[in-house]
Design a protein around this motif. Sequence first.
Motif, short mmCIF file in Angstrom:
data_model
loop_
_atom_site.label_atom_id
_atom_site.label_comp_id
_atom_site.label_asym_id
_atom_site.label_seq_id
_atom_site.Cartn_x
_atom_site.Cartn_y
_atom_site.Cartn_z
N LEU A 1 17.29 -40.71 20.75
CA LEU A 1 17.17 -39.85 19.66
C LEU A 1 17.18 -40.47 18.13
CD1 LEU A 1 20.05 -37.39 20.84
CD2 LEU A 1 17.53 -37.02 20.89
N ALA A 2 17.00 -41.87 17.97
CA ALA A 2 16.78 -42.81 16.97
C ALA A 2 18.20 -42.75 16.24
CB ALA A 2 15.79 -42.35 15.98
N GLN A 3 19.39 -42.85 16.88
CA GLN A 3 20.53 -43.07 16.65
C GLN A 3 21.03 -44.29 16.48
OE1 GLN A 3 22.32 -39.98 19.13
NE2 GLN A 3 23.10 -38.86 17.65
N LEU A 4 21.84 -44.80 15.73
CA LEU A 4 22.11 -46.15 15.60
C LEU A 4 23.53 -46.40 16.35
CD1 LEU A 4 21.42 -49.04 14.46
CD2 LEU A 4 22.60 -48.33 12.32
N LEU A 5 23.65 -47.51 17.01
CA LEU A 5 24.98 -47.80 17.80
C LEU A 5 25.85 -48.63 16.91
CD1 LEU A 5 26.68 -47.67 20.39
CD2 LEU A 5 25.47 -49.78 21.12
N LEU A 6 27.20 -47.99 16.56
CA LEU A 6 27.92 -48.83 15.71
C LEU A 6 29.50 -48.61 16.08
CD1 LEU A 6 27.20 -46.78 12.22
CD2 LEU A 6 26.60 -49.09 12.87
N VAL A 7 29.95 -49.67 16.03
CA VAL A 7 31.62 -50.00 16.58
C VAL A 7 32.44 -49.89 15.39
CG1 VAL A 7 30.89 -51.13 18.72
CG2 VAL A 7 31.16 -52.51 16.75
N ARG A 8 33.48 -49.60 15.51
CA ARG A 8 34.82 -49.72 14.60
C ARG A 8 35.63 -50.75 14.99
NH1 ARG A 8 39.77 -47.58 13.58
NH2 ARG A 8 39.71 -46.49 15.34
N ARG A 9 35.92 -51.73 14.12
CA ARG A 9 36.65 -52.88 14.21
C ARG A 9 38.10 -52.60 14.35
NH1 ARG A 9 34.87 -58.03 13.76
NH2 ARG A 9 36.82 -58.49 12.94
N CYS A 10 38.87 -53.00 15.42
CA CYS A 10 40.48 -52.89 15.40
C CYS A 10 41.31 -53.27 14.30
CB CYS A 10 40.84 -53.29 16.83
SG CYS A 10 40.23 -52.55 18.19
#
Length: 139
Positions: free
Chosen positions: A12-21
């Motif tokens: 879907l052209a979405q970007l994978l992001l993560v939130r740092r703890c």
Amino acid sequence: MPSVFVAARNPLAQLLLVRRCDSGSWELPGGRVDVGESAVSAAVRETAEEAGVQAEVTGLVGIYTDPAHVVRAVDGSVRQQFVVVLQARAVGGTPAPDGRETCEAKWVAPRHVRGMPIDPPVRRWIDDALHEGAPPRLA
């Protein structure tokens, strides 16, 4: 010590992001390249570890060596970050944080990235990654 971060996209052209703890900031999954490991292998490993997604590297977004971007690691070491950002496509898995370094992992539509808390150097990497087809940035 080089680090590699991954701009992984889903169908879907979405970007994978993560939130740092530690900081609560959002970023691309990534981390240090271990001794004896290639940048591509590290990118695939870090994406799976930090975000639960299997990725296939498809290209280079850029190489970033901003002297103002100083990183303080959990072990207390301080260094200027030398970052390789790679483009990738997701080939499996569901976003899930590791619970140690990352507290959240999710797919984000590009239009929603602007409103997220992202450190300025990382925002530049993400902006460059979202301009697919542009030549790699050397900064």
